[in-house]
Design an enzyme around this catalytic site. Structure first.
Site: not given
Length: 528
Positions: A220, A272
């Protein structure tokens, strides 16, 4: 002391905890004359001036005593010490877990890849600071010798959610305090409408783009990079004069002439958990200046230090984690709502969704063995008071009891307010959050069942004066460490994310034209 990794249901303290289901009535504890004393008593100082209050949680001295025993039996603080001292805690990928080192050193020096990792992260922070200062001073400029005014981060998952949430959290503060340097925007979704919308609203000639991909191969992100490069070329601009990279030293983005500069991270920091690394450091330093990012790291370091305290009643992240496990595994609550009463934290719940659910959404333990108890809850949330006019109906009167975590501040960031009907907007905001805590806990009797509220809906609140860089850093580290401690209790590996991979692989199968059976039929629905 030898570290023992046991499933939660094997611990004697957990078996005692199971006998304490529904041990506390919030209606009684907060609704009687001693309610005020409980609110004052169940307060734990956090880093950077934050406080964790758990008076509206379904715990008492007996429950807290067993939770303390559970923390001791599960060796939670000792496991944390193992982590920051460089043990291979990420068993799935056989890696150390070092995101705490991006904001300080709690234990001994950690050596890996032939270098001192604390020094490595410190060096990268300094390189980012020097680069940002050159951009701000005009030593690094565009092809026409003009200053860059906008920074655009290209990344997905942890390369977007955390940094975006942190930028939005500090934008108004920076403008009010004179540290705002550059607008920041973010491109994440592979949907071309995302990149198109950002690029059409951006002055490309005065923009610097940050490509964030540890491996340098994220589909992406590379797709969106091509989208950006195409737009720059069409505008007559050289992409190599407008792009920097945050990546690993072994990726194809490193030492690459297609970028003005590259800043480095490594495999010991998961996406994260990367907001305090160069992933958040580059965009926040460019947007607000290196000093703001350094203060953000200092706040996180304060909370990390508190998390090494063995007494849960003095360790807010550990206590929050223990109460969360009590709610998930004894009270059997399926979800947790995070409700910041601050527009600055509008995207913070989205970041916590990834942090918590990608870390502890596991059904096998650290050794790959199936576990037979619930692990991570579903996390969701929206800022107040917006959420009150959205999903609070279910929270108050729905069939599921959902624990709540409020976050609130006494003052706003912009230092701008108005008095309406005898009170400021900020006072109205704070009045709403305190009212909601009591409404959820104590409910309301009514002869009309449709207007009756059962109460007994537990919540906690984290509060401070206002959102500042240090406060934000401490808040971020609190949740990172809470998730870590809960993963230790559930005996899962909180630091890999195999559940993200299968869909990616199947998408590549679709794009290669090799899909068959039902997968092919689904692709045909979308004209592929």
């Amino acid at each position: 002391m030898a570290i023992s990794w046991e499933n939660l249901d094997k611990l004697q303290s957990f078996k005692k905890l199971q006998s304490l289901k529904n041990a506390v009535s919030l209606v009684k504890e907060l609704g009687d004359a001693n309610g005020a004393e409980r609110v004052k008593k169940y307060n734990v100082p956090m880093g950077a001036g934050l406080t964790y209050n758990y008076a509206a949680k379904q715990v008492n001295e007996q429950v807290l005593a067993v939770l303390t025993s559970l923390a001791d039996e599960a060796q939670l603080v000792e496991k944390y010490e193992e982590l920051y001292n460089g043990a291979v805690i990420n068993t799935g990928e056989k890696r150390m877990v070092l995101h705490q080192l991006t904001r300080g050193q709690l234990g001994k020096d950690v050596m890996a890849d032939g270098v001192n990792k604390r020094e490595f992260y410190k060096k990268e922070q300094q390189r980012i600071a020097e680069f940002a200062e050159k951009v701000h001073s005009g030593k690094i400029v565009n092809a026409n010798g003009e200053k860059f005014t906008t920074v655009v981060q290209i990344g997905i998952g942890g390369s977007d959610l955390g940094p975006r949430a942190m930028y939005l959290a500090l934008e108004n503060w920076a403008k009010a305090n004179g540290t705002f340097k550059m607008d920041a925007k973010f491109i994440s979704n592979v949907d071309p409408d995302d990149a198109t919308a950002v690029l059409k609203s951006t002055d490309l000639a005065h923009s610097i783009f940050i490509l964030v991909s540890k491996s340098g191969t994220t589909l992406e992100t590379l797709t969106n990079e091509s989208f950006v490069k195409d737009a720059l070329k069409k505008a007559g601009l050289n992409p190599a004069k407008h792009m920097i990279a945050v990546t690993s030293e072994t990726s194809p983005l490193a030492h690459n002439p297609d970028y003005l500069e590259a800043f480095y991270m490594d495999d010991y920091i998961g996406g994260r958990y990367s907001s305090t690394s160069g992933v958040g450091g580059a965009v926040l330093s460019l947007a607000f200046g290196p000093k703001v990012f350094a203060d953000f790291l200092d706040g996180a370091a304060e909370e990390d230090k508190l998390s090494a305290e063995k007494n849960p009643l003095k360790n807010p992240a550990l206590l929050d984690a223990l109460i969360g496990v009590y709610e998930r595994n004894v009270q059997e609550y399926p979800s947790t709502a995070v409700l910041p009463y601050s527009q600055a934290l509008s995207r913070f719940p989205a970041h916590l969704q990834q942090l918590d659910m990608e870390s502890n959404g596991k059904s096998v333990n650290r050794f790959g063995e199936a576990i037979n108890y619930p692990t991570g809850p579903v996390i969701f949330g929206e800022p107040g008071t917006n959420g009150q006019h959205s999903f609070y109906q279910l929270l108050h009167q729905g069939t599921d009891v959902i624990p709540l975590q409020f976050i609130a501040f006494r003052e706003n960031q912009a230092e701008n307010d108005v008095v309406i009907e005898g009170s400021t907007s900020q006072k109205k905001l704070c009045a709403n959050v305190t009212a909601q805590i009591m409404a959820f806990a104590c409910g309301k009797k009514d002869e009309n069942p449709n207007k009756a509220f059962s109460g007994e809906r537990p919540s906690s609140i984290i509060y401070a004066d206002r959102v500042t860089p240090k406060v934000l850093g401490a808040l971020l580290a609190h949740y990172e460490n809470k998730v870590m401690f809960q993963g230790f209790l559930w005996n899962v590996n909180s630091f890999d994310q195999e559940g993200v991979q299968l869909g990616k692989k199947l998408a590549k199968t679709v794009l290669s034209g090799e899909a068959s059976g039902a997968l092919k039929a689904y692709t045909e629905l979308l004209g592929l």
